[in-house]
Design a protein around this motif. Sequence first.
Motif, mmCIF file in Angstrom:
data_model
loop_
_atom_site.group_PDB
_atom_site.id
_atom_site.type_symbol
_atom_site.label_atom_id
_atom_site.label_comp_id
_atom_site.label_asym_id
_atom_site.label_seq_id
_atom_site.Cartn_x
_atom_site.Cartn_y
_atom_site.Cartn_z
ATOM 1 N N LEU A 27 40.761 7.827 16.524
ATOM 2 C CA LEU A 27 42.004 7.479 17.211
ATOM 3 C C LEU A 27 43.074 8.550 17.004
ATOM 4 C CD1 LEU A 27 42.355 3.637 16.510
ATOM 5 C CD2 LEU A 27 41.529 4.766 18.576
ATOM 6 N N MET A 28 43.147 9.104 15.795
ATOM 7 C CA MET A 28 44.123 10.152 15.512
ATOM 8 C C MET A 28 43.841 11.397 16.340
ATOM 9 S SD MET A 28 44.436 9.668 11.369
ATOM 10 C CE MET A 28 45.717 10.882 11.104
ATOM 11 N N ALA A 31 44.938 10.698 19.910
ATOM 12 C CA ALA A 31 46.399 10.706 20.006
ATOM 13 C C ALA A 31 46.956 12.130 19.950
ATOM 14 C CB ALA A 31 46.993 9.867 18.877
ATOM 15 N N SER A 32 46.435 12.952 19.046
ATOM 16 C CA SER A 32 46.962 14.309 18.907
ATOM 17 C C SER A 32 46.668 15.150 20.145
ATOM 18 C CB SER A 32 46.380 14.980 17.654
ATOM 19 O OG SER A 32 44.980 15.142 17.779
ATOM 20 N N THR A 34 46.189 14.042 23.156
ATOM 21 C CA THR A 34 47.008 13.522 24.252
ATOM 22 C C THR A 34 48.417 14.102 24.194
ATOM 23 O OG1 THR A 34 45.740 11.450 24.313
ATOM 24 C CG2 THR A 34 47.928 11.440 25.329
ATOM 25 N N VAL A 35 49.008 14.093 23.005
ATOM 26 C CA VAL A 35 50.359 14.644 22.841
ATOM 27 C C VAL A 35 50.366 16.132 23.157
ATOM 28 C CG1 VAL A 35 52.181 15.153 21.163
ATOM 29 C CG2 VAL A 35 51.074 12.914 21.166
ATOM 30 N N GLY A 129 57.026 12.950 20.259
ATOM 31 C CA GLY A 129 55.610 13.128 19.957
ATOM 32 C C GLY A 129 55.316 14.138 18.867
ATOM 33 N N LEU A 132 54.569 12.572 15.491
ATOM 34 C CA LEU A 132 53.209 12.044 15.416
ATOM 35 C C LEU A 132 52.217 13.153 15.097
ATOM 36 C CD1 LEU A 132 51.185 9.738 15.811
ATOM 37 C CD2 LEU A 132 51.150 10.295 18.248
ATOM 38 N N ILE A 136 49.844 13.368 11.780
ATOM 39 C CA ILE A 136 48.386 13.480 11.866
ATOM 40 C C ILE A 136 47.904 14.723 11.138
ATOM 41 C CG2 ILE A 136 46.471 13.890 13.464
ATOM 42 C CD1 ILE A 136 47.887 12.086 15.462
#
Length: 232
Positions: A27-28, A31-32, A34-35, A129, A132, A136
């Motif tokens: 998931l991390m 997310a990374s 995507t950002v 973002g 985040l 991460i």
Amino acid sequence: MNEKLGFFHMLIEGGVVIQLTAFILFLMSIASWTVIIVKAHGIQGAKKQAQSLKDFWHSRDLEQGIQKLAGAGNPDKNAFEHLVREGQYAIAHHRHTDAHLHDSLDLSDWITGTLKNAIDDAQEKLGAGLALLASIGSTAPFIGLFGTVWGIYHALLGIGELGQVSIDRVAGPVGEALIMTALGLFVAIPAVLGYNALVRGNKFILGKLNRFAYELHAYYMTGQKTIYTHQR
């Protein structure tokens, strides 16, 4: 025995803790990335908008300049166009309003404050973002290390139940557990590199915005382009 070793074997034999750790790292990573992709696309769009500033200052009037800025990208995400319109609104509000506390400021200070607020809003959007990504990048290696420690502990328990300890029985499970550390680094390294690249891109855009705000302030106060804008 070696044929049984591998990432999926580790997930199955490692239990809920290893599976949950791997899922968190997955998931991390999502997310990374995507950002990084979304913010990089936004920075590229902002750089394209910054290139249209030369056309803005070569326009016949302010409205034509705004149209050229608007044509350089999405109006909702065009910080440069937003800066111009905020300056216009500030002048109109200062000249045609009832007396308020802020009206004790002269026009120059009022425009300066308005443009600064617009830049602060743009900076907040550009920085969204990044926290985040930083989190991460700093925590993923330790999460992976936790998975490795737990995997080694679980593997040693299994080896202890066999009653025999040899290098081939230890090396396989321990090496398998080290995959979690590699996964943590696989997640953390792109996040750190992406964070640094996005910070550099944001600084470039903010520099352009601050310079443009200075030029706009001079234009709104004097109705003339600065020496710098004439040289463009």
